[in-house]
Design a protein around this motif. Structure first.
Motif, short mmCIF file in Angstrom:
data_model
loop_
_atom_site.label_atom_id
_atom_site.label_comp_id
_atom_site.label_asym_id
_atom_site.label_seq_id
_atom_site.Cartn_x
_atom_site.Cartn_y
_atom_site.Cartn_z
N TYR B 11 -12.33 -0.60 4.05
CA TYR B 11 -11.94 0.64 3.38
C TYR B 11 -11.46 0.36 1.97
O TYR B 11 -11.83 1.04 1.02
CB TYR B 11 -10.82 1.34 4.18
N LEU B 12 -10.65 -0.66 1.85
CA LEU B 12 -10.06 -0.95 0.54
C LEU B 12 -11.14 -1.35 -0.47
O LEU B 12 -11.11 -0.94 -1.63
CB LEU B 12 -9.04 -2.08 0.70
N LYS B 13 -12.09 -2.11 0.01
CA LYS B 13 -13.20 -2.53 -0.85
C LYS B 13 -13.99 -1.30 -1.30
O LYS B 13 -14.35 -1.17 -2.48
CB LYS B 13 -14.10 -3.48 -0.04
N ALA B 14 -14.24 -0.39 -0.37
CA ALA B 14 -14.98 0.83 -0.71
C ALA B 14 -14.21 1.63 -1.75
O ALA B 14 -14.78 2.10 -2.74
CB ALA B 14 -15.22 1.66 0.54
N SER B 43 -9.43 10.04 6.72
CA SER B 43 -8.08 10.59 6.56
C SER B 43 -7.06 9.72 7.31
O SER B 43 -6.01 9.37 6.77
CB SER B 43 -8.01 12.02 7.10
N ASP B 44 -7.38 9.40 8.55
CA ASP B 44 -6.51 8.53 9.35
C ASP B 44 -6.21 7.23 8.62
O ASP B 44 -5.06 6.82 8.48
CB ASP B 44 -7.19 8.15 10.67
N MET B 45 -7.27 6.59 8.21
CA MET B 45 -7.11 5.26 7.63
C MET B 45 -6.36 5.30 6.31
O MET B 45 -5.54 4.42 6.02
CB MET B 45 -8.49 4.63 7.44
N ILE B 46 -6.62 6.33 5.53
CA ILE B 46 -5.94 6.45 4.23
C ILE B 46 -4.43 6.56 4.43
O ILE B 46 -3.65 5.95 3.69
CB ILE B 46 -6.48 7.68 3.46
N GLU B 51 0.70 3.86 3.78
CA GLU B 51 1.95 3.34 4.35
C GLU B 51 2.13 1.85 4.03
O GLU B 51 3.24 1.37 3.89
CB GLU B 51 1.97 3.53 5.88
N LYS B 52 1.01 1.16 3.92
CA LYS B 52 1.09 -0.27 3.61
C LYS B 52 1.18 -0.53 2.10
O LYS B 52 1.27 -1.68 1.67
CB LYS B 52 -0.14 -0.99 4.18
N GLY B 53 1.08 0.53 1.33
CA GLY B 53 1.28 0.38 -0.11
C GLY B 53 0.07 -0.09 -0.90
O GLY B 53 0.21 -0.48 -2.06
N VAL B 54 -1.11 -0.06 -0.30
CA VAL B 54 -2.28 -0.51 -1.05
C VAL B 54 -3.03 0.64 -1.71
O VAL B 54 -3.89 0.41 -2.56
CB VAL B 54 -3.23 -1.36 -0.16
N VAL B 55 -2.70 1.87 -1.30
CA VAL B 55 -3.20 3.05 -2.02
C VAL B 55 -2.07 4.07 -2.12
O VAL B 55 -1.11 4.02 -1.35
CB VAL B 55 -4.41 3.73 -1.32
N THR B 56 -2.19 4.95 -3.11
CA THR B 56 -1.28 6.10 -3.13
C THR B 56 -2.14 7.31 -2.86
O THR B 56 -3.35 7.30 -3.09
CB THR B 56 -0.60 6.28 -4.50
N TYR B 57 -1.49 8.37 -2.40
CA TYR B 57 -2.28 9.39 -1.77
C TYR B 57 -1.47 10.67 -1.69
O TYR B 57 -0.34 10.69 -1.21
CB TYR B 57 -2.67 8.86 -0.39
N VAL B 58 -2.05 11.74 -2.20
CA VAL B 58 -1.45 13.07 -2.03
C VAL B 58 -2.47 13.88 -1.25
O VAL B 58 -3.65 13.95 -1.63
CB VAL B 58 -1.17 13.74 -3.39
N LYS B 59 -2.02 14.50 -0.20
CA LYS B 59 -2.91 15.26 0.69
C LYS B 59 -3.83 16.19 -0.10
O LYS B 59 -3.38 16.90 -0.99
CB LYS B 59 -2.07 16.12 1.63
N TYR B 60 -5.05 16.18 0.29
CA TYR B 60 -6.09 17.02 -0.31
C TYR B 60 -6.42 16.64 -1.75
O TYR B 60 -7.21 17.29 -2.39
CB TYR B 60 -5.71 18.52 -0.26
N GLN B 61 -5.82 15.57 -2.25
CA GLN B 61 -6.06 15.26 -3.65
C GLN B 61 -6.56 13.85 -3.92
O GLN B 61 -6.37 13.31 -5.01
CB GLN B 61 -4.81 15.54 -4.46
#
Lengths: 221, 221
Positions: B11-14, B43-46, B51-61
């Motif tokens: 996932y991270l590579k993608a 969505s699950d994986m993101i 939570e692990k801090g390798v991506v940041t993420y705002v729902k729907y965005q």
DNA sequence: CGGAATTTTTAGATTAACCTAAATTTTTAT
DNA sequence: ATAAAAATTTAGGTTAATCTAAAAATTCCG
């Protein structure tokens, strides 16, 4: 041909090794101990493996690996040992450092990869620990290893292991260029001190003392 | 340092590749398409990756990869590309056959293995597809590739890719011994037909036609 | 032989990574 | 601007591989 998961391959390999010691039945606890899992997990997995036909199994009476299972296990073992040769001969790892990495590499799926690797490594018959490498058909050399010093003049042998594995001896070998897989031809033997003149890989000749040849384990072709 | 599962690494590579195209936000559907999974799984994986801090993420965005995430992704990419070089340069695979095997090898965990492999391959800077290989710190060459025929006498360059990838041309290259990673020194250029005299890997000199040098992509140091 | 000890299996949970179907939010286009 | 379309998330489920606790079978031995 169906494929096994990594976990299934690991179970099968454990069962193969445990039954290779002559014994037929392999018991649940032994598998659990070897794989550092719980007996309950082993029971589950054994049921699954027997449904796939790689083991036979009667409740409470242990497991037997089938011919199909043996073939699958030997294929994983072949991969494991070839990768060990790669790590030691090409990447200069020490033979006692390679197990964990080979445990990962053994699950890579590609028979073309393995046949190319085999060729690249010049078709080794033993891994860096001296264990025989199954061929693509799952057959491995059962030639007994002998001590180089015991062979007569004229014999050709393949270096497969060392008796003395101390740093001092291995260091000496490093400098001579002798390594697992080297083809050794006995050119001459000196009666008075037991030293011998050998040709290595049909390339360079050298003289080695009896103390050295006593510690080199070889197979003759 | 925490470890990521194979799935998490993929996932991270993608996400890294999708955000490397300049765009900040990476959307769920794009990830799902690239990984051939369903948007719901993404969505699950993101959530887990954030939570692990390798991506940041705002729902729907959409997602943004963090610096830590980028480092992790580049480490996997480094491993992938080094293995591709190994497969092509050492095991004689063709550059278009190696992707699937490298997808498996990229998850092998051992930084010592990778540094030894890097050394064994003589520290290549590009993979067989011409993509730059990140170094151990995650930095990769951004040197532009140039066409060999455009360089002046005296320049030294590294062959990183071919324009013509047809079997006929690749076959010709095979016979000359020229391959990705070869160091090319321009010894002389002939005005009248544009052919050049080159020294390859400080070893052997040869003459190549303009038609050939037009199809060789190199970087200068 | 028959109970105690050991081994093995079953029952029931958990976690990771996926899925489908439905709900929700955002975007697009008239 | 608002309804339809598209994207995204949530809810609820599945499978593989593990676990603990308890039940069942086998083996050991006094």
């Amino acid at each position: 041909m169906f494929e096994l998961s990594f976990a299934e391959e690991n179970y099968l390999k454990a069962i193969y090794h445990l039954s290779a010691d002559g014994k037929r039945q392999v018991n649940t606890n032994a598998i659990a101990e070897r794989l550092e899992t719980r007996p309950a997990s082993v029971s589950d997995m054994i049921r699954k493996l027997s449904e796939k036909g790689v083991v036979t199994y009667v409740k409470y009476q242990g497991v037997n690996i089938t011919e199909v299972g043996k073939k699958k296990a030997l294929w994983v073992i072949r991969k494991h040992r070839l990768w060990e040769v790669f790590l030691v001969n090409k990447l200069n790892f020490h033979w006692d450092e390679v197990h964990d990495i080979a445990e990962q590499l053994e699950h890579i799926r590609s028979s073309l990869l393995i046949s190319r690797l085999d060729e690249f490594l010049e078709f080794p018959k033993f891994d860096p620990h001296g264990d025989p490498i199954p061929n693509a058909e799952g057959i491995m050399s059962s030639n007994p290893m002998t001590i180089l010093s015991e062979l007569p003049i004229g014999k050709t042998a393949e270096l497969v292991s060392m008796k003395d594995t101390g740093a001092v001896f291995l260091n000496y070998l490093d400098r001579t260029g002798l390594k697992i897989g080297s083809k050794i031809n006995i050119v001459d033997k000196m009666e008075f001190d037991g030293s011998m003149e050998i040709m290595v890989d049909q390339d360079k000749t050298m003289s080695i003392s009896k103390q050295v040849s006593d510690n080199l384990l070889v197979i003759t072709e």
